[in-house]
Design an enzyme around this catalytic site. Structure first.
Site, short mmCIF file in Angstrom:
data_model
loop_
_atom_site.label_atom_id
_atom_site.label_comp_id
_atom_site.label_asym_id
_atom_site.label_seq_id
_atom_site.Cartn_x
_atom_site.Cartn_y
_atom_site.Cartn_z
N HIS A 1 30.06 -31.72 5.57
CA HIS A 1 31.29 -32.50 5.43
C HIS A 1 32.49 -31.61 5.71
O HIS A 1 32.47 -30.41 5.41
CB HIS A 1 31.38 -33.10 4.02
CG HIS A 1 32.38 -34.21 3.92
ND1 HIS A 1 32.26 -35.39 4.60
CD2 HIS A 1 33.55 -34.31 3.21
CE1 HIS A 1 33.29 -36.18 4.31
NE2 HIS A 1 34.10 -35.54 3.48
N CYS B 1 33.32 -37.72 9.47
CA CYS B 1 34.18 -36.65 8.96
C CYS B 1 34.65 -35.68 10.04
O CYS B 1 35.85 -35.41 10.18
CB CYS B 1 33.49 -35.91 7.82
SG CYS B 1 31.99 -35.00 8.27
N HIS C 1 40.17 -36.99 4.39
CA HIS C 1 38.90 -36.95 5.12
C HIS C 1 38.36 -38.35 5.33
O HIS C 1 38.72 -39.30 4.63
CB HIS C 1 37.87 -36.10 4.36
CG HIS C 1 37.59 -36.57 2.96
ND1 HIS C 1 36.33 -36.64 2.42
CD2 HIS C 1 38.41 -37.00 1.96
CE1 HIS C 1 36.38 -37.08 1.18
NE2 HIS C 1 37.64 -37.30 0.86
#
Length: 298
Positions: A257, A205, A269
């Site tokens: 994240h 990420c 993402h």
């Protein structure tokens, strides 16, 4: 976080290159033939800013050709120029492509400046331009410049180069800069997830956000927590395309994240090994620990 001039020039490239693109009477299809990908630039020549890297085999719409052998192309809503050495276009199509001329830009030195329907002070006023406004000049007519909206007096305009025009446009339109980030990020939809990865060979990420922003001259850390401190905090209700969004999914409040907000309550993402790079609804992730957003370009 202020927008440095050299970064602004690259980020506004999409906005300026859109004005550079001529309305094509003819368009051809070209295919990228470059093992490492082909750089899409905001002007002709290798010194022009890089908008994106087109993957080998990608098909683009070709709308013009320069005397230097560079093609004017459109790819996934990005417009710019690529070297003709690495783009396969039918020779018959090349003969039909219009020639591309270098654009000329100007900055309004005194405002408000009237835009008129004809090159005359007695012609109807179409609109007004503020001091500092950037315009593309299509033609000069005895003391007047023709622009897209009409005609303006040359006495109140100074000619500037494309890089300066791009930097000024980016500084005035940060949301346009964010839109360019989003457009570039979408090119990597479907790319695989690799833990610790920060290249098209595989992203995690924060590696994905780091890679995307590096294309625009921003060096982010390979850490979601560190990236949250890289820009100005913005509330959920004020998020704009290009903002980074952060989540703490482990229950201890630690950021685990990160993605890039694309508008419409969605973000892009590098999600997981099973999905790779995807677009998700913010609604699906808020319950998983949304902890805020930050804006890299102000």
């Amino acid at each position: 976080m202020n927008l440095p001039k050299h970064i602004g020039a690259r980020l506004a490239a999409g906005l300026l290159s859109a004005s550079m693109m001529i309305a094509p009477a003819f368009a051809a299809t070209g295919t990228v033939d470059a093992d490492g990908g082909l750089r899409l630039r905001n002007g002709v020549g290798t010194d022009a800013g890089v908008l994106a890297t087109l993957p080998n085999g990608a098909e683009v719409e070709v709308t013009g050709v320069s005397e230097e052998g560079w093609y004017q192309v459109s790819y996934q809503k990005l417009e710019g120029f690529v070297s003709g050495n690495y783009l396969v276009v039918s020779p018959e199509d090349v003969q039909s492509l219009p020639q591309v001329k270098d654009p000329v830009y100007g900055r309004v030195t005194e405002g408000p400046l009237n835009v008129r329907s004809q090159p005359s002070t007695s012609a109807d006023k179409v609109k007004k331009l503020t001091e500092g406004a950037i315009v593309q000049i299509n033609e000069e007519l005895e003391g007047w410049y023709q622009i897209e909206e009409g005609y303006i007096s040359a006495d109140y305009v100074e000619i500037i180069d494309a890089a300066e025009a791009a930097a000024a446009t980016a500084a005035a339109s940060p949301s346009s800069a964010g839109a360019q980030v989003v457009a570039y990020a979408k090119q990597f939809l479907g790319y695989r997830y690799v833990y610790g990865g920060s290249s098209p060979n595989g992203f995690d990420c924060s590696g994905f956000t780091k890679y995307i922003y590096s294309n625009f001259g921003v060096n982010l850390s390979h850490s979601g927590g560190a990236q949250k401190s890289a820009g100005k905090a913005v509330s959920a209700g004020n998020m704009q395309p290009g903002d980074l969004v952060f989540f703490a999914q482990t229950g201890n409040g630690r950021i685990s994240h990160v993605g890039i907000y694309i508008g419409g309550n969605q973000f892009i993402h590098a999600s997981s090994p099973s999905t790779g790079v995807i677009i998700s609804s913010m609604n699906d992730y808020v319950a998983r620990g949304f902890v805020g957003a930050c804006r890299i370009f102000n």
